[in-house]
Design an enzyme around this catalytic site. Structure first.
Site, PDB file in Angstrom:
ATOM      1  N   LEU A 142       0.877  -1.169   0.000  1.00 13.67           N
ATOM      2  CA  LEU A 142       0.000   0.000   0.000  1.00 13.67           C
ATOM      3  C   LEU A 142       0.917   1.222   0.000  1.00 13.67           C
ATOM      4  O   LEU A 142       1.973   1.205   0.631  1.00 13.67           O
ATOM      5  CB  LEU A 142      -0.871   0.040   1.265  1.00 13.67           C
ATOM      6  CG  LEU A 142      -1.958  -1.029   1.448  1.00 13.67           C
ATOM      7  CD1 LEU A 142      -2.659  -0.832   2.785  1.00 13.67           C
ATOM      8  CD2 LEU A 142      -2.977  -0.979   0.312  1.00 13.67           C
ATOM      9  N   ASP A 143       0.506   2.286  -0.693  1.00 10.51           N
ATOM     10  CA  ASP A 143       1.285   3.533  -0.684  1.00 10.51           C
ATOM     11  C   ASP A 143       1.462   4.041   0.745  1.00 10.51           C
ATOM     12  O   ASP A 143       0.617   3.795   1.602  1.00 10.51           O
ATOM     13  CB  ASP A 143       0.542   4.644  -1.448  1.00 10.51           C
ATOM     14  CG  ASP A 143       0.407   4.363  -2.928  1.00 10.51           C
ATOM     15  OD1 ASP A 143       1.092   3.455  -3.419  1.00 10.51           O
ATOM     16  OD2 ASP A 143      -0.400   5.059  -3.584  1.00 10.51           O
ATOM     17  N   VAL A 144       2.522   4.815   0.951  1.00 13.48           N
ATOM     18  CA  VAL A 144       2.740   5.485   2.250  1.00 13.48           C
ATOM     19  C   VAL A 144       1.484   6.276   2.647  1.00 13.48           C
ATOM     20  O   VAL A 144       1.069   6.273   3.796  1.00 13.48           O
ATOM     21  CB  VAL A 144       3.953   6.442   2.162  1.00 13.48           C
ATOM     22  CG1 VAL A 144       4.045   7.313   3.414  1.00 13.48           C
ATOM     23  CG2 VAL A 144       5.241   5.660   1.982  1.00 13.48           C
TER      24      VAL A 144
END
Length: 312
Positions: A142-144
């Site tokens: 998952l993206d930051v």
């Protein structure tokens, strides 16, 4: 300052008297002038126990002290408990977590913040050793700036089973996104290839020569300024939902990188995109049973949604 790998003290020889400090360091230690200037700027260089500027001159017989900080490996997993990571489920095969915003899944060059793998190491979880060193056990990302549910493999068997499941798209990934405006049609599929943006390497775009990417969406709630969508990902490209919604001219609320309105973002109090990984469903790698795990909206997204619901 962390631990230092090297500390050197030398007397400035006659031949370097009158030289600039950075030039003298370059000659004595074999550094580049740039590296010498960096060390001086960071306060790691003293002449006769006093701080110096790079253009200061040295005198013969002066005592030059240089501390060279340990090189930090950007891919090293540093065990540390990360506040806000919740364990949703844990057994011998998998650990399912609720990832907060601002946490990367694994270390990477340019990221010095907290990571999921660092937290699991710090919390004493033994995870699979399959995969690259800095992302062992990681079967999805998952993206930051994206919060929500994700699964990590604890055994080598579960790593290969889950990696295959993600590769063959048998994992059900459900996201909720609050997007600007109202997509037309209210439900639909975006089938548009995604590649790295030609001008900005930190973002992605719909590109003719990009990788095959498919996003299914349906509108759950339509409000005056924004719509709450349920999204099912068929493929899992980096930034896929953000890129596809932006391409439809309905970027995620708060997603300034992909064209969201900064005024609306401020009004709803968001400092990141309104995007949450809500549910994950797959066959358990050990039992073979279908399992599903869910995460609730974090506070910042819940508050932003309330603001949108209240604006008639």
């Amino acid at each position: 300052m962390g631990s230092y790998s090297d500390h050197r003290t030398v007397l400035v020889p006659e031949g370097l008297a009158g030289e600039r400090v950075d030039a003298a360091m370059a000659r004595m230690f074999g550094f580049s002038r740039t590296k010498a200037a960096d060390l001086i700027a960071q306060g790691h260089v003293q002449v006769d126990s006093a701080s110096v500027g790079k253009s200061d001159r040295v005198h013969a017989g002066s005592m030059l002290d240089v501390t060279i900080p340990a090189e930090v490996d950007p891919l090293e997993v540093v065990p540390e408990i990360v506040e806000g990571i919740k364990i949703i489920h844990d057994d011998d095969a998998i650990v399912v977590i609720d990832k907060p915003v601002g946490v990367a899944v694994h270390p990477s060059p340019g990221w010095s913040g907290p990571t999921v793998v660092g937290h699991l190491a710090g919390a004493g979880f033994r995870i699979s050793t399959s995969g690259a060193r800095e992302r062992e056990g990681i079967v999805q990302r998952l993206d930051v700036g994206t919060s929500g549910v994700m699964v990590i493999a604890k055994s080598e068997h579960s790593y290969s089973v889950l990696k295959n499941a993600f590769r063959h798209r048998t994992v059900d990934k459900t996201y909720h996104a609050l997007v600007q405006g109202h997509p037309d049609p209210l439900s639909g599929t975006v089938d548009a290839p995604i590649g790295r943006h030609p001008k900005h390497d930190y973002k992605f775009a719909v590109m003719a020569d990009g990788r095959h990417s498919v996003t299914h969406y349906e509108t759950l709630e339509a409000h005056r300024f924004a719509s709450l969508l349920e999204i099912h990902l068929e493929t899992g490209r980096t930034h896929q939902i953000r890129v596809h919604m932006s391409a439809l001219k309905h970027p995620c609320v708060g997603d300034i990188t992909y064209g969201a309105d900064p005024t609306l973002a401020r009004r709803v109090g968001l400092e990141r995109q309104w995007l949450h990984a809500l549910k994950l469903g797959f066959e358990h790698p050990d039992s073979g049973d279908y399992v599903e795990y869910e995460s609730t909206y974090p506070d910042d997204l819940a508050r932003a949604l309330e603001v949108i619901r209240d604006e008639h």
